[in-house]
Design a protein around this motif. Structure first.
Motif, PDB file in Angstrom:
ATOM      1  N   LYS A  53       0.827  -1.204   0.000  1.00 51.86           N
ATOM      2  CA  LYS A  53       0.000   0.000   0.000  1.00 51.86           C
ATOM      3  C   LYS A  53       0.860   1.252   0.000  1.00 51.86           C
ATOM      4  O   LYS A  53       0.543   2.224  -0.675  1.00 51.86           O
ATOM      5  N   LYS A  54       1.960   1.219   0.760  1.00 53.99           N
ATOM      6  CA  LYS A  54       2.856   2.376   0.797  1.00 53.99           C
ATOM      7  C   LYS A  54       3.476   2.616  -0.575  1.00 53.99           C
ATOM      8  O   LYS A  54       3.654   3.754  -0.984  1.00 53.99           O
ATOM      9  N   THR A  55       3.784   1.545  -1.284  1.00 56.81           N
ATOM     10  CA  THR A  55       4.351   1.670  -2.621  1.00 56.81           C
ATOM     11  C   THR A  55       3.347   2.318  -3.565  1.00 56.81           C
ATOM     12  O   THR A  55       3.695   3.212  -4.332  1.00 56.81           O
ATOM     13  N   ILE A  56       2.103   1.887  -3.484  1.00 61.85           N
ATOM     14  CA  ILE A  56       1.061   2.436  -4.343  1.00 61.85           C
ATOM     15  C   ILE A  56       0.856   3.917  -4.042  1.00 61.85           C
ATOM     16  O   ILE A  56       0.802   4.744  -4.953  1.00 61.85           O
TER      17      ILE A  56
ATOM     18  N   ILE B 185       4.264  10.501  -6.506  1.00 61.67           N
ATOM     19  CA  ILE B 185       5.282  10.832  -7.506  1.00 61.67           C
ATOM     20  C   ILE B 185       4.612  11.320  -8.783  1.00 61.67           C
ATOM     21  O   ILE B 185       5.003  12.333  -9.356  1.00 61.67           O
ATOM     22  N   PHE B 186       3.580  10.605  -9.209  1.00 60.69           N
ATOM     23  CA  PHE B 186       2.894  11.002 -10.428  1.00 60.69           C
ATOM     24  C   PHE B 186       2.161  12.323 -10.270  1.00 60.69           C
ATOM     25  O   PHE B 186       2.132  13.141 -11.175  1.00 60.69           O
ATOM     26  N   VAL B 187       1.566  12.553  -9.111  1.00 57.67           N
ATOM     27  CA  VAL B 187       0.831  13.807  -8.934  1.00 57.67           C
ATOM     28  C   VAL B 187       1.785  14.984  -8.860  1.00 57.67           C
ATOM     29  O   VAL B 187       1.469  16.068  -9.340  1.00 57.67           O
ATOM     30  N   PHE B 188       2.956  14.793  -8.276  1.00 47.82           N
ATOM     31  CA  PHE B 188       3.920  15.887  -8.244  1.00 47.82           C
ATOM     32  C   PHE B 188       4.451  16.158  -9.646  1.00 47.82           C
ATOM     33  O   PHE B 188       4.691  17.299 -10.010  1.00 47.82           O
ATOM     34  N   ALA B 189       4.641  15.113 -10.415  1.00 50.51           N
ATOM     35  CA  ALA B 189       5.180  15.281 -11.760  1.00 50.51           C
ATOM     36  C   ALA B 189       4.169  15.967 -12.678  1.00 50.51           C
ATOM     37  O   ALA B 189       4.486  16.922 -13.361  1.00 50.51           O
ATOM     38  N   THR B 190       2.951  15.461 -12.670  1.00 48.89           N
ATOM     39  CA  THR B 190       1.933  16.053 -13.544  1.00 48.89           C
ATOM     40  C   THR B 190       0.556  15.593 -13.110  1.00 48.89           C
ATOM     41  O   THR B 190       0.337  14.416 -12.906  1.00 48.89           O
ATOM     42  N   THR B 191      -0.342  16.539 -12.933  1.00 48.82           N
ATOM     43  CA  THR B 191      -1.686  16.229 -12.476  1.00 48.82           C
ATOM     44  C   THR B 191      -2.688  16.849 -13.432  1.00 48.82           C
ATOM     45  O   THR B 191      -2.537  17.979 -13.841  1.00 48.82           O
ATOM     46  N   ALA B 192      -3.700  16.077 -13.763  1.00 45.92           N
ATOM     47  CA  ALA B 192      -4.767  16.595 -14.606  1.00 45.92           C
ATOM     48  C   ALA B 192      -6.045  15.864 -14.242  1.00 45.92           C
ATOM     49  O   ALA B 192      -6.012  14.894 -13.508  1.00 45.92           O
TER      50      ALA B 192
ATOM     51  N   GLN C 229      -8.281   4.514  -5.194  1.00 51.77           N
ATOM     52  CA  GLN C 229      -7.378   4.396  -6.330  1.00 51.77           C
ATOM     53  C   GLN C 229      -8.036   4.821  -7.640  1.00 51.77           C
ATOM     54  O   GLN C 229      -7.384   5.370  -8.521  1.00 51.77           O
ATOM     55  N   SER C 230      -9.322   4.593  -7.766  1.00 55.28           N
ATOM     56  CA  SER C 230     -10.035   4.974  -8.985  1.00 55.28           C
ATOM     57  C   SER C 230      -9.985   6.483  -9.202  1.00 55.28           C
ATOM     58  O   SER C 230      -9.669   6.956 -10.296  1.00 55.28           O
ATOM     59  N   THR C 231     -10.280   7.255  -8.166  1.00 52.55           N
ATOM     60  CA  THR C 231     -10.238   8.715  -8.275  1.00 52.55           C
ATOM     61  C   THR C 231      -8.813   9.203  -8.480  1.00 52.55           C
ATOM     62  O   THR C 231      -8.565  10.100  -9.288  1.00 52.55           O
TER      63      THR C 231
ATOM     64  N   ASN D 217       0.457   1.440 -13.695  1.00 50.56           N
ATOM     65  CA  ASN D 217      -0.057   0.127 -13.320  1.00 50.56           C
ATOM     66  C   ASN D 217      -0.205  -0.001 -11.810  1.00 50.56           C
ATOM     67  O   ASN D 217      -0.722  -0.984 -11.317  1.00 50.56           O
ATOM     68  N   ALA D 218       0.268   0.991 -11.062  1.00 54.62           N
ATOM     69  CA  ALA D 218       0.247   0.917  -9.607  1.00 54.62           C
ATOM     70  C   ALA D 218      -1.142   1.150  -9.026  1.00 54.62           C
ATOM     71  O   ALA D 218      -1.431   0.701  -7.927  1.00 54.62           O
ATOM     72  N   LEU D 219      -2.008   1.858  -9.747  1.00 48.47           N
ATOM     73  CA  LEU D 219      -3.347   2.155  -9.245  1.00 48.47           C
ATOM     74  C   LEU D 219      -4.379   1.328  -9.999  1.00 48.47           C
ATOM     75  O   LEU D 219      -4.317   1.189 -11.210  1.00 48.47           O
ATOM     76  N   ASP D 220      -5.347   0.796  -9.268  1.00 41.41           N
ATOM     77  CA  ASP D 220      -6.385  -0.048  -9.848  1.00 41.41           C
ATOM     78  C   ASP D 220      -7.643   0.784 -10.090  1.00 41.41           C
ATOM     79  O   ASP D 220      -8.246   1.280  -9.136  1.00 41.41           O
TER      80      ASP D 220
END
Length: 114
Positions: A2-5, A11-18, A44-46, A56-59
């Motif tokens: 869970k911590k990895t996810i 990481i993805f939200v800091f890099a780019t969020t939309a 994870q869906s939201t 692939n980390a989020l379902d």
């Protein structure tokens, strides 16, 4: 796991969020709060809807695990340009009543959506 996810999500939200087209998401500040609520709820869906790059980390089938949501918070906004904003949210964690701080970047995607 869970911590990895969660870490990959940040990481993805800091890099780019939309976000997908939605009237509630017309403002980049709404996305910052929505991401934090989704993170607290382990939704994870939201979270997957809010990041611009696929992962692939989020379902996409895994919705909220709980109903935690931030209520008391201070949101500070820095506008880099018309397509990029930075936010710092200082909030009272709804579960353990401690004060926490999160920082993130919100950008417009190629379709002009937040």
């Amino acid at each position: 796991m869970k911590k990895t996810i969660i870490s990959l999500g940040w990481i993805f939200v800091f890099a780019t969020t939309a976000a997908c087209s939605n009237s509630e998401r017309e403002s980049p500040s709404n996305i910052a709060v929505e991401w934090l609520n989704a993170s607290l709820q382990k939704d994870q869906s939201t979270m997957l809807e809010l990041i611009d790059q696929s992962t692939n980390a989020l379902d996409p089938k895994e919705g909220a695990v709980n109903d935690l949501a931030i209520e008391n918070y201070t949101l500070t906004e820095w506008k880099a340009n018309d397509e990029r904003y930075f936010y710092e949210i200082v909030y009272e964690h709804p579960d353990n009543q401690s004060v926490a701080t999160e920082q993130m970047e919100v950008i417009k995607n190629d379709q002009g959506e937040w």
